[in-house]
Design an enzyme around this catalytic site. Sequence first.
Site, PDB file in Angstrom:
ATOM      1  N   ASP A  38       0.474   9.044 128.083  1.00 51.75           N
ATOM      2  CA  ASP A  38      -0.577   9.465 129.019  1.00 51.75           C
ATOM      3  C   ASP A  38      -0.599   8.565 130.247  1.00 51.75           C
ATOM      4  O   ASP A  38      -1.501   8.646 131.068  1.00 51.75           O
ATOM      5  CB  ASP A  38      -1.948   9.524 128.341  1.00 51.75           C
ATOM      6  CG  ASP A  38      -2.441   8.170 127.852  1.00 51.75           C
ATOM      7  OD1 ASP A  38      -1.783   7.140 128.099  1.00 51.75           O
ATOM      8  OD2 ASP A  38      -3.510   8.140 127.205  1.00 51.75           O
TER       9      ASP A  38
ATOM     10  N   ASP B  74      -4.274   6.233 120.796  1.00 55.31           N
ATOM     11  CA  ASP B  74      -5.379   5.541 121.461  1.00 55.31           C
ATOM     12  C   ASP B  74      -6.210   4.769 120.447  1.00 55.31           C
ATOM     13  O   ASP B  74      -6.560   3.608 120.675  1.00 55.31           O
ATOM     14  CB  ASP B  74      -6.248   6.552 122.218  1.00 55.31           C
ATOM     15  CG  ASP B  74      -7.401   5.871 122.933  1.00 55.31           C
ATOM     16  OD1 ASP B  74      -7.151   5.077 123.866  1.00 55.31           O
ATOM     17  OD2 ASP B  74      -8.562   6.114 122.553  1.00 55.31           O
TER      18      ASP B  74
ATOM     19  N   GLU C 284       1.109  -0.045 127.882  1.00 58.69           N
ATOM     20  CA  GLU C 284       1.738   1.280 127.961  1.00 58.69           C
ATOM     21  C   GLU C 284       3.260   1.148 127.872  1.00 58.69           C
ATOM     22  O   GLU C 284       3.916   1.893 127.142  1.00 58.69           O
ATOM     23  CB  GLU C 284       1.348   1.993 129.264  1.00 58.69           C
ATOM     24  CG  GLU C 284      -0.126   2.323 129.391  1.00 58.69           C
ATOM     25  CD  GLU C 284      -0.589   3.514 128.586  1.00 58.69           C
ATOM     26  OE1 GLU C 284       0.217   4.150 127.879  1.00 58.69           O
ATOM     27  OE2 GLU C 284      -1.804   3.819 128.661  1.00 58.69           O
TER      28      GLU C 284
ATOM     29  N   ASP D 246       0.603   4.909 123.414  1.00 57.26           N
ATOM     30  CA  ASP D 246      -0.558   4.621 124.254  1.00 57.26           C
ATOM     31  C   ASP D 246      -0.782   3.124 124.274  1.00 57.26           C
ATOM     32  O   ASP D 246      -0.424   2.405 123.336  1.00 57.26           O
ATOM     33  CB  ASP D 246      -1.810   5.334 123.749  1.00 57.26           C
ATOM     34  CG  ASP D 246      -2.907   5.435 124.810  1.00 57.26           C
ATOM     35  OD1 ASP D 246      -2.607   5.233 126.009  1.00 57.26           O
ATOM     36  OD2 ASP D 246      -4.052   5.713 124.454  1.00 57.26           O
ATOM     37  N   GLY D 247      -1.374   2.671 125.361  1.00 60.59           N
ATOM     38  CA  GLY D 247      -1.770   1.286 125.504  1.00 60.59           C
ATOM     39  C   GLY D 247      -3.244   1.223 125.845  1.00 60.59           C
ATOM     40  O   GLY D 247      -3.795   2.164 126.406  1.00 60.59           O
TER      41      GLY D 247
ATOM     42  N   HIS E 189      -7.098  11.462 126.474  1.00 61.24           N
ATOM     43  CA  HIS E 189      -8.471  11.791 126.075  1.00 61.24           C
ATOM     44  C   HIS E 189      -8.777  13.274 126.288  1.00 61.24           C
ATOM     45  O   HIS E 189      -9.863  13.643 126.712  1.00 61.24           O
ATOM     46  CB  HIS E 189      -9.475  10.903 126.818  1.00 61.24           C
ATOM     47  CG  HIS E 189      -9.145   9.457 126.706  1.00 61.24           C
ATOM     48  ND1 HIS E 189      -9.337   8.724 125.556  1.00 61.24           N
ATOM     49  CD2 HIS E 189      -8.589   8.601 127.597  1.00 61.24           C
ATOM     50  CE1 HIS E 189      -8.927   7.482 125.744  1.00 61.24           C
ATOM     51  NE2 HIS E 189      -8.466   7.380 126.969  1.00 61.24           N
TER      52      HIS E 189
END
Length: 170
Positions: free
Chosen positions: A75, A140, A53, A15-16, A130
């Site tokens: 994501d 995250d 990302e 994740d970024g 999320h």
Amino acid sequence: MTLFEVLPQVEIFTDGACTGNPGPGGYGVVIKQDGKTTELSQGFTLTTNNRMELLAAIVGLGSLKTKSQVRLYTDSKYLSDAINLGWADTWRAKAWRKTGKGKILNPDLWQQLMRLLDDHKVELIWVKGHAGHPENERCDRLAVAAANGRNLLPDRNYENSQEDAQPGLF
């Protein structure tokens, strides 16, 4: 790869995050291999969410010591669609330009990522962000903490690309 070659099995979750876009940013990576879990993260002073990302995937794949069979979870539709729908292959074939001849964003990171994808057998899997996916949620938290951390690095390629940008006439 020969018919009988067995590759190490690895799961990489990425994740970024960015505080502002552009702004301070970070990536988070969780790697699961051989019953062990490794976490990686880093923050940057000025970058974009999409760069983070991509960098998360690069760092995850780049940490592998040998050719591996990888399930890479993200994501990011930017990342997953570009790979799974073949856009990145087209950009590479066109010297990192879009079909309409315009430059793509983040060519430095796309080039690194594509080289790493060539080195491994990767299945890229999109997960909804999320939404309670434990490893995605952990990534995250790592990315946000890195973006808000103290030891932020410069994203020189991003900063240099902004210096090269010409202001519009309108």
